[in-house]
Write a protein that holds these residues in place. Structure first.
Motif, PDB file in Angstrom:
ATOM      1  N   HIS A   1      -7.289  -2.423  -2.608  1.00  0.00           N
ATOM      2  CA  HIS A   1      -5.839  -2.555  -2.390  1.00  0.00           C
ATOM      3  C   HIS A   1      -5.448  -2.305  -0.929  1.00  0.00           C
TER       4      HIS A   1
ATOM      5  N   HIS B   1       0.829  -1.202   0.000  1.00  0.00           N
ATOM      6  CA  HIS B   1       0.000   0.000   0.000  1.00  0.00           C
ATOM      7  C   HIS B   1       0.868   1.259   0.000  1.00  0.00           C
TER       8      HIS B   1
ATOM      9  N   HIS C   1      -3.706   9.464   1.060  1.00  0.00           N
ATOM     10  CA  HIS C   1      -2.827   8.446   1.645  1.00  0.00           C
ATOM     11  C   HIS C   1      -1.919   9.019   2.713  1.00  0.00           C
TER      12      HIS C   1
ATOM     13  N   TRP D   1     -13.362   6.482   0.071  1.00  0.00           N
ATOM     14  CA  TRP D   1     -12.913   6.791   1.422  1.00  0.00           C
ATOM     15  C   TRP D   1     -14.096   7.182   2.296  1.00  0.00           C
TER      16      TRP D   1
ATOM     17  N   ASP E   1      -9.465   4.012   4.141  1.00  0.00           N
ATOM     18  CA  ASP E   1      -9.325   3.685   2.723  1.00  0.00           C
ATOM     19  C   ASP E   1     -10.107   2.405   2.450  1.00  0.00           C
TER      20      ASP E   1
HETATM   21 MN    MN Z   1      -5.017   3.272  -0.874  1.00  0.00          MN
END
Ligand code: MN
Length: 208
Positions: free
Chosen positions: A174, A32, A87, A136, A170
């Motif tokens: 992924h 990630h 992120h 998100w 998140d």
């Molecule tokens: Mn992400």
């Protein structure tokens, strides 16, 4: 402190890759951070490389100025700049699962705006689990300090002219698929135990 500008540099994780076990294993966090997040940074820089007039803008200035950008730059900055912003906040708002709770002004605001911590958690979890596709769930504060749960799609950010995101989860696959496969709700439940409430309180009291 001067805000970071182009060329943006990927920030290291503020903890070790195995610090979030058992909620997030080291492989999940390594892919990630080192692959997905790093790619957003690289693609943002690539997008800005042909636009010297935008190279002195902070990330927040870029994301609040999308309406003035020509295509295809706008889409590139929206997706990759948003990816960098989301992120960096995501990694920075987690810590080892030590069982911290909200306190002080932020805890009082949660009770005021959601009824109770439990009711807030239900709303936050619903926003994360029900997000269709990738996106998100964000806890954000407006200028007056009123809290809201905001759901965004893809790498979109909340309206940063009005809101200060305190932390977010998140729900792109992924973020959890290596460890949880399709069990998004289990990942989100574990994520609550990773929230760094002290940092959230700082963001809340220093909001703009
Ligand atoms: Mn992400």
């Amino acid at each position: 402190m001067k805000a970071e500008t182009y060329p943006f540099v990927a920030r290291p994780l503020p903890y070790e890759y195995d610090a979030l076990i058992p909620v997030l294993d080291a492989d999940t966090l390594t892919f990630h951070h080192d692959r997905h997040y790093k790619t957003y940074v690289d693609n943002l820089n690539k997008a800005l490389s042909d636009y010297p007039e935008l190279q002195d803008k902070s990330l927040k200035e870029l994301l609040t100025g999308l309406d003035n950008m020509p295509e295809p730059l706008r889409t590139q900055v929206r997706n990759n700049g948003g990816g960098v912003y989301n992120h960096e906040l995501y990694f920075d708002s987690m810590q080892s699962p030590v069982g911290q709770d909200p306190t002080g002004e932020l805890a009082a605001a949660i009770d005021r705006d959601f009824g109770s911590y439990r009711q807030w958690k239900e709303q936050m979890k619903e926003a994360a689990v029900s997000k269709f596709g990738s996106g998100w769930a964000v806890l954000a504060a407006d200028r007056e300090g009123k809290l809201s749960v905001v759901q965004t799609s893809n790498q979109d950010v909340p309206n940063l002219k009005e809101l200060t995101p305190l932390f977010l989860t998140d729900v792109w696959e992924h973020a959890y698929y290596l460890q949880y496969q399709n069990r998004r709700a289990d990942y989100v439940e574990g994520w609550f135990g990773l929230i760094n409430w002290r940092k959230a309180e700082q963001r809340y009291t220093q909001r703009q």
